[in-house]
Design an enzyme around this catalytic site. Structure first.
Site, PDB file in Angstrom:
ATOM      1  N   GLY A  40       0.850  -1.192   0.000  1.00 21.96           N
ATOM      2  CA  GLY A  40       0.000   0.000   0.000  1.00 21.96           C
ATOM      3  C   GLY A  40       0.884   1.240   0.000  1.00 21.96           C
ATOM      4  O   GLY A  40       2.107   1.157  -0.194  1.00 21.96           O
ATOM      5  N   ALA A  80       2.173   3.100   2.250  1.00 19.92           N
ATOM      6  CA  ALA A  80       3.303   3.183   3.181  1.00 19.92           C
ATOM      7  C   ALA A  80       4.485   2.347   2.681  1.00 19.92           C
ATOM      8  O   ALA A  80       5.630   2.817   2.656  1.00 19.92           O
ATOM      9  CB  ALA A  80       2.869   2.727   4.569  1.00 19.92           C
ATOM     10  N   SER A 130      -4.393  -3.717  -2.218  1.00 18.38           N
ATOM     11  CA  SER A 130      -4.123  -3.146  -0.889  1.00 18.38           C
ATOM     12  C   SER A 130      -5.305  -2.249  -0.537  1.00 18.38           C
ATOM     13  O   SER A 130      -6.084  -1.864  -1.415  1.00 18.38           O
ATOM     14  CB  SER A 130      -2.863  -2.295  -0.942  1.00 18.38           C
ATOM     15  OG  SER A 130      -3.116  -1.160  -1.754  1.00 18.38           O
ATOM     16  N   GLN A 157     -11.442   5.951  -1.092  1.00 13.80           N
ATOM     17  CA  GLN A 157     -12.219   6.828  -1.982  1.00 13.80           C
ATOM     18  C   GLN A 157     -11.916   8.290  -1.702  1.00 13.80           C
ATOM     19  O   GLN A 157     -11.580   9.065  -2.583  1.00 13.80           O
ATOM     20  CB  GLN A 157     -13.720   6.588  -1.775  1.00 13.80           C
ATOM     21  CG  GLN A 157     -14.190   5.239  -2.238  1.00 13.80           C
ATOM     22  CD  GLN A 157     -15.698   5.063  -2.034  1.00 13.80           C
ATOM     23  OE1 GLN A 157     -16.366   5.890  -1.427  1.00 13.80           O
ATOM     24  NE2 GLN A 157     -16.217   3.967  -2.542  1.00 13.80           N
ATOM     25  N   GLY A 161      -9.784  10.802   0.140  1.00 10.49           N
ATOM     26  CA  GLY A 161      -8.680  11.642  -0.270  1.00 10.49           C
ATOM     27  C   GLY A 161      -7.539  11.657   0.703  1.00 10.49           C
ATOM     28  O   GLY A 161      -7.443  10.796   1.588  1.00 10.49           O
ATOM     29  N   GLU A 182     -14.411  16.655   4.626  1.00  9.66           N
ATOM     30  CA  GLU A 182     -15.063  15.476   5.209  1.00  9.66           C
ATOM     31  C   GLU A 182     -15.366  15.782   6.669  1.00  9.66           C
ATOM     32  O   GLU A 182     -15.015  16.855   7.171  1.00  9.66           O
ATOM     33  CB  GLU A 182     -14.162  14.246   5.066  1.00  9.66           C
ATOM     34  CG  GLU A 182     -14.042  13.773   3.622  1.00  9.66           C
ATOM     35  CD  GLU A 182     -13.170  12.549   3.464  1.00  9.66           C
ATOM     36  OE1 GLU A 182     -13.356  11.587   4.215  1.00  9.66           O
ATOM     37  OE2 GLU A 182     -12.296  12.566   2.590  1.00  9.66           O
ATOM     38  N   HIS A 199     -16.826   2.874   9.875  1.00  4.96           N
ATOM     39  CA  HIS A 199     -17.259   3.935   8.957  1.00  4.96           C
ATOM     40  C   HIS A 199     -18.785   3.988   8.988  1.00  4.96           C
ATOM     41  O   HIS A 199     -19.443   2.949   8.876  1.00  4.96           O
ATOM     42  CB  HIS A 199     -16.762   3.644   7.537  1.00  4.96           C
ATOM     43  CG  HIS A 199     -16.815   4.840   6.639  1.00  4.96           C
ATOM     44  ND1 HIS A 199     -17.996   5.375   6.204  1.00  4.96           N
ATOM     45  CD2 HIS A 199     -15.836   5.610   6.120  1.00  4.96           C
ATOM     46  CE1 HIS A 199     -17.725   6.428   5.437  1.00  4.96           C
ATOM     47  NE2 HIS A 199     -16.425   6.593   5.378  1.00  4.96           N
ATOM     48  N   ARG A 226     -16.495  10.602  13.135  1.00  2.38           N
ATOM     49  CA  ARG A 226     -16.984   9.343  12.576  1.00  2.38           C
ATOM     50  C   ARG A 226     -17.592   8.398  13.615  1.00  2.38           C
ATOM     51  O   ARG A 226     -18.627   7.776  13.373  1.00  2.38           O
ATOM     52  CB  ARG A 226     -15.770   8.667  11.945  1.00  2.38           C
ATOM     53  CG  ARG A 226     -16.078   7.872  10.759  1.00  2.38           C
ATOM     54  CD  ARG A 226     -14.791   7.457  10.127  1.00  2.38           C
ATOM     55  NE  ARG A 226     -14.544   8.223   8.923  1.00  2.38           N
ATOM     56  CZ  ARG A 226     -13.537   7.983   8.109  1.00  2.38           C
ATOM     57  NH1 ARG A 226     -12.690   7.020   8.376  1.00  2.38           N
ATOM     58  NH2 ARG A 226     -13.381   8.681   7.019  1.00  2.38           N
ATOM     59  N   HIS A 231     -13.775  -0.304   9.499  1.00  2.00           N
ATOM     60  CA  HIS A 231     -13.100   0.441   8.431  1.00  2.00           C
ATOM     61  C   HIS A 231     -11.615   0.653   8.664  1.00  2.00           C
ATOM     62  O   HIS A 231     -10.820   0.572   7.722  1.00  2.00           O
ATOM     63  CB  HIS A 231     -13.797   1.805   8.307  1.00  2.00           C
ATOM     64  CG  HIS A 231     -13.272   2.686   7.235  1.00  2.00           C
ATOM     65  ND1 HIS A 231     -13.286   2.327   5.907  1.00  2.00           N
ATOM     66  CD2 HIS A 231     -12.704   3.920   7.282  1.00  2.00           C
ATOM     67  CE1 HIS A 231     -12.760   3.320   5.181  1.00  2.00           C
ATOM     68  NE2 HIS A 231     -12.390   4.274   5.994  1.00  2.00           N
ATOM     69  N   GLU A 287      -1.156   1.469   8.211  1.00  2.00           N
ATOM     70  CA  GLU A 287      -2.230   1.065   9.128  1.00  2.00           C
ATOM     71  C   GLU A 287      -1.794   0.015  10.148  1.00  2.00           C
ATOM     72  O   GLU A 287      -2.340  -0.047  11.246  1.00  2.00           O
ATOM     73  CB  GLU A 287      -3.448   0.573   8.329  1.00  2.00           C
ATOM     74  CG  GLU A 287      -4.686   0.421   9.205  1.00  2.00           C
ATOM     75  CD  GLU A 287      -5.952   0.082   8.426  1.00  2.00           C
ATOM     76  OE1 GLU A 287      -5.919   0.152   7.182  1.00  2.00           O
ATOM     77  OE2 GLU A 287      -6.952  -0.259   9.069  1.00  2.00           O
ATOM     78  N   ARG A 311      -9.922   8.249  14.386  1.00  7.10           N
ATOM     79  CA  ARG A 311      -9.120   8.927  13.358  1.00  7.10           C
ATOM     80  C   ARG A 311      -9.927  10.000  12.625  1.00  7.10           C
ATOM     81  O   ARG A 311     -11.090   9.795  12.276  1.00  7.10           O
ATOM     82  CB  ARG A 311      -8.657   7.864  12.354  1.00  7.10           C
ATOM     83  CG  ARG A 311      -7.858   8.389  11.205  1.00  7.10           C
ATOM     84  CD  ARG A 311      -7.339   7.244  10.378  1.00  7.10           C
ATOM     85  NE  ARG A 311      -8.392   6.531   9.683  1.00  7.10           N
ATOM     86  CZ  ARG A 311      -8.918   6.877   8.522  1.00  7.10           C
ATOM     87  NH1 ARG A 311      -8.500   7.959   7.894  1.00  7.10           N
ATOM     88  NH2 ARG A 311      -9.864   6.155   7.959  1.00  7.10           N
ATOM     89  N   SER A 367      -5.287   8.901   6.962  1.00  2.00           N
ATOM     90  CA  SER A 367      -4.590   7.611   6.918  1.00  2.00           C
ATOM     91  C   SER A 367      -3.595   7.524   5.761  1.00  2.00           C
ATOM     92  O   SER A 367      -2.463   7.064   5.935  1.00  2.00           O
ATOM     93  CB  SER A 367      -5.594   6.458   6.842  1.00  2.00           C
ATOM     94  OG  SER A 367      -6.493   6.676   5.792  1.00  2.00           O
TER      95      SER A 367
HETATM   96  C1  SIN Z   1     -14.065   7.971   2.982  1.00  2.00           C
HETATM   97  O1  SIN Z   1     -13.931   8.228   1.794  1.00  2.00           O
HETATM   98  O2  SIN Z   1     -15.089   8.208   3.604  1.00  2.00           O
HETATM   99  C2  SIN Z   1     -12.949   7.317   3.715  1.00  2.00           C
HETATM  100  C3  SIN Z   1     -11.910   8.298   4.048  1.00  2.00           C
HETATM  101  C4  SIN Z   1     -11.077   7.822   5.197  1.00  2.00           C
HETATM  102  O3  SIN Z   1     -11.265   6.702   5.681  1.00  2.00           O
HETATM  103  O4  SIN Z   1     -10.267   8.606   5.678  1.00  2.00           O
END
Ligand code: SIN
Length: 509
Positions: free
Chosen positions: A13, A15, A43, A49, A51, A115, A243, A290, A351, A375, A386, A391
């Site tokens: 991934g 990292a 990965s 999705q 960012g 977000e 999530h 979250r 998640h 992770e 988080r 991440s």
């Molecule tokens: C998402 O697109 O909702 C996930 C973003 C994340 O886990 O930081």
């Protein structure tokens, strides 16, 4: 694969790839990257999705946002590293080397999205497939580097720690180090003993242990389990992040993510009565941290026996949604939902693993010559919850910092003599896949029902007893059975369940 590499990186991934790219600047280093996946891109990074945060000099609120999402449990020194060091790394690796494409405004400037729990839009994105853009651009760049070799279908079984016959426990602890790993070559069904001066774990999290999750199947805790067996420390394992919004569709286990960016761009959460229920839970409504949103959704569902709640983004046009969220739009259309007209049924799912292999601010684990990044690692940055889109940035920053640390220290290291390390002893009892599949399902159901979003001491104790017993059975089975990737994963998974449950029982607050 050769028998010796200067650096062995396990996991491909963001990292692991960043670590390899930075290390490869030193042309004298011979670097191996291995993954259990069939392709290098398999990965969690690929599936991200939303960012990646890009911290600008005038951003005075990022520390507060990270701390307030985690309710002030983030390790301040790890936050400082992210705030002060990540932007030059992002520019060097993603902008200049990998040339990752991010969505731009009409005037050619970078576009930023928002977000949950962010004070303002500071997240770079590529439509709704940011992880894919990052992963593929990093792999593309890596292909031009002659001193990095990638091996797919190669599962790490255990870290190699030389034994110290006759040493006291104290001496063993003081002298313990990692000198490579036993790797399972899935195609040839052989175990390879690979010696490395430095070993880097970038194996991802543990969320595939839950019945409902957003991760790839490799998120089964391989790195965490290997470190524990080698005597290293793993911390904060009770902090599994759920999530809030995954599609409540027919594929029940790996749930399709409906990015938080959809709420960032104005989607509302409604219960089946049409009520915007977040009003009763948090002043920031859908953009509350979250864990607050996931917990609120679960409360609504449990109290009212509802199967799901709904996301409503019907105020946006079809044209805009197709362009901003093409992956999500098309996925939903396959399920006969047009998100510009229809409500989207959503439920929470496991998640992200906020805890992990304990590391310092250079990615060094508690065992000499072993690093952990991304992770699988716990830098403390995320605390108990988080902040969205930290991440990928953490993986990038600490993957890079581990590489710098390795470059500075590798001259002092020599290869351990391979002959002093025992060859892997193979067993050949045929395995019954239905047993493996059944054990996996027991783990997933137990974790989801007893160690999920809503926990209680009774549920945790029940889960602990069940997983202890299952562990005994699986360890017996493991000793005699022929090796397979699935069996390696099953053994790791059952060990990890006990770590998580134990951590939850110690921290019931
Ligand atoms: C998402 O697109 O909702 C996930 C973003 C994340 O886990 O930081």
């Amino acid at each position: 694969m050769k028998k010796n590499y200067d650096v062995l990186i396990i996991g491909t991934g963001i990292a692991g790839l960043t670590c390899a790219i930075k290390l490869a600047e030193n042309k004298d280093l011979d670097i191996a990257l291995v993954t259990r996946g069939q392709k290098p891109e398999e990965s969690n990074t690929y599936w991200a999705q939303g960012g990646i945060i890009y911290i600008q000099d005038d951003d005075k609120l990022i520390d507060d946002d990270i701390q307030s999402a985690s309710r002030n449990t983030s390790f301040d020194k790890a936050v400082d590293v992210l705030v002060n060091e990540s932007s030059p790394i992002l520019r060097e690796i993603l902008f200049n080397k990998a040339k990752t494409e991010f969505t731009k405004n009409e005037d050619g400037s970078l576009s930023f999205t928002q977000e949950a729990a962010h004070s303002f839009p500071r997240i770079l994105f590529n439509a709704d497939a940011t992880g894919k853009a990052i992963e593929m651009s990093l792999l593309n760049y890596l292909a031009s580097l002659s001193n990095v070799s990638i091996f797919t279908k190669t599962t790490a079984i255990d870290l190699i720690a030389p034994s110290h016959h006759g040493a006291t426990i104290h001496q063993r602890y003081e002298e313990s180090k990692i000198v490579g790993a036993y790797l399972f070559d899935q195609e040839n069904k052989k175990v390879l003993k690979v010696i490395a001066k430095k070993t880097v774990l970038a194996t991802g999290g543990v969320n595939a242990l839950y019945l409902h999750h957003t991760n790839g199947l490799g998120a089964r805790g391989d790195g965490h389990a290997m470190v524990r067996r080698a005597g290293g420390q793993v911390s904060n394992m009770e902090f599994i992040q759920f999530h809030p919004t995954t599609f409540f569709g027919p594929v029940a286990q790996k749930r399709f993510l409906i990015s938080e960016a959809v709420r960032g761009e104005g989607a509302k959460l409604l219960n089946p009565n049409g009520e915007r229920f977040m009003k009763r839970y948090h002043k920031d409504l859908e953009l509350a941290p979250r864990d607050v949103v996931s917990d609120a959704i679960m409360s609504e569902m449990i109290e009212n026996k509802w199967d799901s709640v709904f996301l409503d983004i019907t105020h946006e046009s079809e044209e805009h949604l197709k362009q901003r969220f093409p992956t999500i739009f098309n996925h939903l259309i396959e399920h006969k939902i047009n998100m510009s007209k229809d409500l989207i049924p959503v439920v929470p799912a496991a998640h992200y693993t906020c805890g992990g292999v304990k590391v310092d601010l250079h990615g060094r684990s508690t065992i000499k010559d072993l690093y952990a990044v991304g992770e699988v690692a716990c830098t403390g940055l995320h605390g108990e919850n988080r902040l969205a889109s930290t991440s990928l940035l953490e993986g990038l920053t600490f993957g890079y910092k581990a590489a710098v640390d390795i470059q500075e220290n590798i001259k002092e290291s020599n290869f351990y003599t391979s002959e002093k390390i025992k060859d892997w002893v193979t067993s050949n009892e045929e395995i019954d896949m239905s047993l493996i599949n059944q054990d996996k399902m027991i783990i997933k159901h137990t974790m989801w029902n007893y160690v999920g979003i809503k926990k209680s001491r009774n549920r945790l104790l029940r889960a602990q007893a069940m997983m202890r017993e299952l562990n005994i059975q699986i360890q017996k089975f493991y000793r005699n059975a022929e090796l397979r990737d699935e069996l390696i994963g099953l053994r790791n998974s059952v060990e990890i369940t006990q770590m998580i449950i134990h951590a939850c029982l110690l921290n019931e607050g």
